[in-house]
Design an enzyme around this catalytic site. Structure first.
Site, PDB file in Angstrom:
ATOM      1  N   LYS A 282       0.673  -1.095   0.347  1.00  0.00           N
ATOM      2  CA  LYS A 282      -0.027   0.231  -0.094  1.00  0.00           C
ATOM      3  C   LYS A 282       1.086   0.792  -0.025  1.00  0.00           C
ATOM      4  CE  LYS A 282      -4.272  -1.647   1.884  1.00  0.00           C
ATOM      5  NZ  LYS A 282      -3.541  -3.170   2.418  1.00  0.00           N
TER       6      LYS A 282
HETATM    7  C1  LIG Z   1      -4.760  -4.512   2.025  1.00  0.00           C
HETATM    8  C2  LIG Z   1      -3.959  -5.755   1.582  1.00  0.00           C
HETATM    9  C3  LIG Z   1      -4.065  -6.696   0.936  1.00  0.00           C
HETATM   10  C4  LIG Z   1      -5.682  -6.271   0.226  1.00  0.00           C
HETATM   11  O1  LIG Z   1      -5.214  -6.061  -0.815  1.00  0.00           O
HETATM   12  P1  LIG Z   1      -6.511  -5.042  -1.318  1.00  0.00           P
HETATM   13  O2  LIG Z   1      -6.666  -3.862  -2.497  1.00  0.00           O
HETATM   14  O3  LIG Z   1      -7.376  -4.358  -0.560  1.00  0.00           O
HETATM   15  O4  LIG Z   1      -7.418  -6.080  -1.782  1.00  0.00           O
HETATM   16  C5  LIG Z   1      -3.246  -8.158   0.782  1.00  0.00           C
HETATM   17  N1  LIG Z   1      -2.093  -7.715   1.754  1.00  0.00           N
HETATM   18  C6  LIG Z   1      -2.074  -7.449   2.232  1.00  0.00           C
HETATM   19  C7  LIG Z   1      -0.576  -7.484   2.894  1.00  0.00           C
HETATM   20  C8  LIG Z   1      -2.816  -5.781   2.451  1.00  0.00           C
HETATM   21  O5  LIG Z   1      -2.113  -5.135   3.257  1.00  0.00           O
END
Ligand SMILES: *Cc1c(COP(=O)(O)O)cnc(C)c1O
Length: 430
Positions: free
Chosen positions: A107
């Protein structure tokens, strides 16, 4: 570029309006009015483009003329300050490591891009913007870090008490400055519901400009397209069919992959790999979309019972169920299977995966049973150190604490406890 609301009941918005608002006034997600594929020569020659150039080509039509080329290129260069290595863990199975950023979760890219866009738009906006965000684990830290010290932006993060790892909690509660953390007595869905309610509450929005930094925000969602192109670029053999397996929670990341595919990236199939929260897996099997309250698992960033971005995925497939089923497969795995996969990867493949990446890997294994001769990439979305308590001791013991984590681990947590929407409102309005 204009964006319209997928609820079809709000005026169209420019890129900057959509970024600042987050969600359309009718509570719908913004979606680009047009999507123009890039020339095939771009993907054929992708090796000749740097990561920064690749990112610029992918995102430019979505930003349009609202950020001048030079500034947009600067923003991209500033966002992409780390690597995105593709690591072969087994023959034809690759891990795309998205955890080399400041908070060690994928993210980081979306959060950093959004923060810099907001900061650019804010130069002409005298009013402060409050970023309100719910997190099931990793969003909070990435957003907190991405927005730290950005002028004119306050950040309020809601997270479910006791349901994020210690390291994740430290990452979002120790920064100070313009970052505030609210520890909510509830689960992630409660946090998300409160955030959604606040956006529709005129008694708040009349007094302050709220925006969201969840993947519903286009500036967080769209830059995630870059990953898929970065993976493609690193593949030695580009002639084989390519499948991506994405550990999915709110379905923002996978939806960005599908956007890259729309732009021309040659992807055969996407796999949504998930835990016990399997509304999409069930939907693809039954045709019945049934959101459920979230269930707690060891891959907690995917503990989402009603994924916000799924509506965008449907739109990308013209709301045609058959079309969707041809492009998207989904598998769900238990915590037990996840643990076994982490051990297998560790012992047999000499690879340390976090629980989310391990689920991505399992998705590939499932796919390969029926589709051999495919080249598969799973997205390793977080560094395993962020999930130490759920790792097998043998795995946990050999992990070196990276410097990004060392820097927060001993800092003091500062968070305000809340249990109700009224408390959130009071907090925002003081
Ligand atoms: C947020 C997150 C996900 C999921 O991603 P999305 O875009 O919400 O589907 C998967 N793995 C980790 C480690 C995350 O932080």
């Amino acid at each position: 570029m204009k964006y319209y609301s997928l609820n079809n009941n709000a005026p169209k918005a420019s890129f900057s309006e959509a970024v600042i608002k987050g969600l359309a006034p009718d509570n719908g997600l913004y979606f680009p009015e047009s999507i123009t594929p890039l020339p095939t020569s771009f993907f054929e020659n992708i090796e000749n483009y740097s990561n920064n150039e690749t990112a610029y080509e992918l995102i430019k039509q979505f930003v349009g003329d609202e950020i001048p080329t030079a500034e947009l290129k600067d923003i991209i260069a500033d966002v992409l300050q780390f690597d995105f290595p593709l690591v072969e863990v087994e023959k034809d199975i690759y891990s795309l490591e998205l955890f080399h950023g400041p908070t060690m979760a994928f993210k980081d890219v979306g959060a950093r891009f959004m923060a810099r866009c907001l900061s650019y738009f804010n130069q002409e906006n005298p009013n402060e913007v409050t970023v309100l965000v719910a997190t099931s684990g990793d969003t909070g830290g990435a957003v907190a870090n991405g927005f730290l010290g950005v002028d004119g932006v306050n950040v309020v993060i809601l997270y479910p008490s006791g349901k994020v790892s210690d390291i994740q909690e430290k990452q979002l509660t120790t920064l100070g400055q313009n970052i505030k953390a609210l520890e909510v007595d509830g689960v992630f869905d409660d946090c998300q519901a409160m955030v959604k309610k606040a956006f529709l509450d005129a008694s708040i929005t009349d007094k302050m400009q709220l925006t969201s930094a969840n993947s519903i925000n286009i500036a967080r969602w769209l830059p995630q397209m870059f990953y898929f192109a970065f993976a493609y670029k690193q593949l030695k053999d580009k002639s084989k069919k390519l499948v991506f397996s994405i550990p999915s929670g709110n379905y923002g990341n996978i939806c960005a992959g599908m956007m890259a595919q729309k732009l021309g990236l040659p992807v055969d199939i996407f796999i949504a790999a998930t835990n016990a929260n399997k509304v999409v897996t069930d939907y693809l099997e039954t045709g019945n979309y049934q959101p459920k309250p979230s269930v707690q698992t060891i891959s907690n960033a995917m503990d989402v019972g009603d994924p916000s971005n799924f509506i965008r995925i449907e739109k990308l497939h013209d709301n045609d169920f058959e079309k969707l089923k041809n492009n998207l497969h989904s598998y769900s795995f238990t915590d037990d299977e996840t643990r076994k996969a982490m051990l297998h990867l560790f012992k047999v493949c000499n690879y340390t995966a976090d629980p989310h990446g391990a689920i991505g890997y399992l998705g590939i294994k499932e796919h390969l049973k029926k589709n051999p001769n495919t080249q598969c990439v799973f997205l390793e979305t977080a560094h395993p150190v962020k999930f130490l308590p759920v790792l097998d001791e043998a795995i946990a013991n050999q992990i070196e604490i990276p410097k990004q984590i060392k820097s927060v681990i001993d800092k003091e947590k500062v968070a305000t406890k809340i249990a109700t929407y009224e408390e959130l409102k009071d907090f925002l309005l003081i």
